[in-house]
Design an enzyme around this catalytic site. Structure first.
Site, PDB file in Angstrom:
ATOM      1  N   ASN A 237       0.855  -1.183   0.000  1.00 35.24           N
ATOM      2  CA  ASN A 237       0.000   0.000   0.000  1.00 35.24           C
ATOM      3  C   ASN A 237       0.893   1.237   0.000  1.00 35.24           C
ATOM      4  O   ASN A 237       1.504   1.569   1.016  1.00 35.24           O
ATOM      5  CB  ASN A 237      -0.906  -0.031   1.242  1.00 35.24           C
ATOM      6  CG  ASN A 237      -1.782   1.206   1.354  1.00 35.24           C
ATOM      7  OD1 ASN A 237      -1.892   2.006   0.425  1.00 35.24           O
ATOM      8  ND2 ASN A 237      -2.416   1.371   2.505  1.00 35.24           N
TER       9      ASN A 237
ATOM     10  N   SER B 279       3.259  -2.472  10.416  1.00 37.42           N
ATOM     11  CA  SER B 279       4.717  -2.282  10.473  1.00 37.42           C
ATOM     12  C   SER B 279       5.486  -3.569  10.151  1.00 37.42           C
ATOM     13  O   SER B 279       6.374  -3.987  10.891  1.00 37.42           O
ATOM     14  CB  SER B 279       5.139  -1.729  11.835  1.00 37.42           C
ATOM     15  OG  SER B 279       4.514  -0.474  12.069  1.00 37.42           O
TER      16      SER B 279
ATOM     17  N   GLU C  15      -6.889   4.056   8.037  1.00 41.46           N
ATOM     18  CA  GLU C  15      -6.835   5.503   7.783  1.00 41.46           C
ATOM     19  C   GLU C  15      -8.148   5.999   7.185  1.00 41.46           C
ATOM     20  O   GLU C  15      -8.592   7.117   7.459  1.00 41.46           O
ATOM     21  CB  GLU C  15      -5.648   5.831   6.874  1.00 41.46           C
ATOM     22  CG  GLU C  15      -4.322   5.679   7.623  1.00 41.46           C
ATOM     23  CD  GLU C  15      -3.147   5.278   6.743  1.00 41.46           C
ATOM     24  OE1 GLU C  15      -3.241   5.414   5.510  1.00 41.46           O
ATOM     25  OE2 GLU C  15      -2.138   4.818   7.307  1.00 41.46           O
TER      26      GLU C  15
ATOM     27  N   LYS D 238       0.018   4.265  -0.204  1.00 45.47           N
ATOM     28  CA  LYS D 238      -0.643   5.392   0.465  1.00 45.47           C
ATOM     29  C   LYS D 238      -0.480   6.661  -0.400  1.00 45.47           C
ATOM     30  O   LYS D 238      -0.422   6.564  -1.623  1.00 45.47           O
ATOM     31  CB  LYS D 238      -0.131   5.559   1.899  1.00 45.47           C
ATOM     32  CG  LYS D 238      -0.298   4.257   2.700  1.00 45.47           C
ATOM     33  CD  LYS D 238      -0.079   4.411   4.179  1.00 45.47           C
ATOM     34  CE  LYS D 238      -0.245   3.076   4.883  1.00 45.47           C
ATOM     35  NZ  LYS D 238      -0.128   3.191   6.344  1.00 45.47           N
TER      36      LYS D 238
ATOM     37  N   GLU E  13      -5.175  -5.424  10.512  1.00 44.72           N
ATOM     38  CA  GLU E  13      -4.198  -4.374  10.754  1.00 44.72           C
ATOM     39  C   GLU E  13      -4.437  -3.760  12.134  1.00 44.72           C
ATOM     40  O   GLU E  13      -5.329  -2.924  12.287  1.00 44.72           O
ATOM     41  CB  GLU E  13      -4.351  -3.262   9.711  1.00 44.72           C
ATOM     42  CG  GLU E  13      -4.124  -3.724   8.292  1.00 44.72           C
ATOM     43  CD  GLU E  13      -3.721  -2.549   7.419  1.00 44.72           C
ATOM     44  OE1 GLU E  13      -2.730  -2.672   6.718  1.00 44.72           O
ATOM     45  OE2 GLU E  13      -4.393  -1.518   7.461  1.00 44.72           O
TER      46      GLU E  13
ATOM     47  N   HIS F 121      -9.448   0.559   5.060  1.00 49.91           N
ATOM     48  CA  HIS F 121      -8.150   0.702   5.722  1.00 49.91           C
ATOM     49  C   HIS F 121      -8.326   1.588   6.956  1.00 49.91           C
ATOM     50  O   HIS F 121      -9.183   2.475   6.974  1.00 49.91           O
ATOM     51  CB  HIS F 121      -7.144   1.333   4.754  1.00 49.91           C
ATOM     52  CG  HIS F 121      -5.741   1.357   5.281  1.00 49.91           C
ATOM     53  ND1 HIS F 121      -5.314   2.313   6.175  1.00 49.91           N
ATOM     54  CD2 HIS F 121      -4.699   0.532   5.070  1.00 49.91           C
ATOM     55  CE1 HIS F 121      -4.045   2.077   6.483  1.00 49.91           C
ATOM     56  NE2 HIS F 121      -3.652   1.002   5.833  1.00 49.91           N
TER      57      HIS F 121
END
Length: 249
Positions: free
Chosen positions: A11, A211, A97, A13, A165, A95
């Protein structure tokens, strides 16, 4: 594991420009990638067409998001049909975010999953708990709630890969230990077994995203219920190749 094909998504981003994408694509095209691993990258929407033209056909391209309608007065949004038209075959939905920066609800994520599948895209919906939720012992409660909103909208499980995630481990440098990741993945699979069916529970791939780096990927990949990764920052670096090849390691 159970015959599930390892899957690694990158990803990107809101990062990159044509010059850096040229470099990334060149690196991936020339790298020796594990042929038993499915590899997908998600560039910003504006670069999907450009990335698809640069990349080896062995690597799929995904959108990072899409809306729940095919077209209309939705300024700034991108539809599943547009993603397909630009060469994307996957879309990342829900996601953390999108949920926590842009306020997307479980319901909206579910609606997007339904529509993207209807339009013929493969979908990669994300779930995960925040730090305060984990510390309050609500990890499963949060994940199962988010997962239910997705499950209720899945029309074709063969085109769905789930990403777990933990929000507290995204971009923070903190990573769930391989044992913590395995524990949640196992719980998710048991929930699917009970609430969908055993066949889906055994066949659906559950990725870890939080991460993931070249240093921790092999340990995570060795866990029986970790079927791959959704990688953030490291997908923009040469170590992404090492992550793709984690199962080999």
């Amino acid at each position: 594991m159970a015959g599930r094909k390892f899957y690694v998504g990158g990803n990107w981003k809101m990062n990159g420009d044509k010059a850096s994408i040229d470099d990334l694509c060149k690196m991936l095209n020339e790298a020796s990638l594990d042929e038993t691993t499915e590899v997908v990258v998600a560039p910003p929407a504006i670069y999907i067409d450009y990335t698809r033209k640069q990349l080896s056909p062995k690597i799929a391209v995904a959108g990072q998001n899409c809306y729940k309608e095919a077209k209309g007065a939705f300024t700034g949004e991108t539809s599943a049909t547009m993603l397909k038209d630009c060469g994307a075959t996957w879309v990342v939905l829900g996601h953390s975010e999108r949920r926590h920066v842009f306020g997307e609800s479980d319901e909206l994520v579910g609606q997007k999953v339904a529509f993207a599948l209807e339009q013929g895209l493969n979908v990669l919906p994300c779930i995960g708990e925040k730090l305060d939720e984990r510390e309050a012992g609500k990890t499963n409660e949060v994940n199962f709630r988010q997962l239910k909103a997705i499950v209720d909208n899945v029309s074709d499980w063969k085109r769905v890969v789930i990403a777990y995630e933990p929000v507290w481990a995204i971009g923070t440098g903190k990573t769930a230990t391989p044992e913590q990741a395995q524990e949640v993945h196992k719980d998710l699979r048991e929930w699917l077994n009970t609430n969908v069916n055993p066949e889906v529970a055994n066949s659906v791939r559950i990725l870890y995203g939080g991460s993931v780096t070249g240093n921790n990927c092999a340990d995570l990949a060795s866990k029986p219920d970790v079927d791959g990764f959704l990688v953030g920052g490291a997908s923009l670096k040469p170590e992404f190749v090492k992550i793709v090849n984690a199962r080999k390691a």
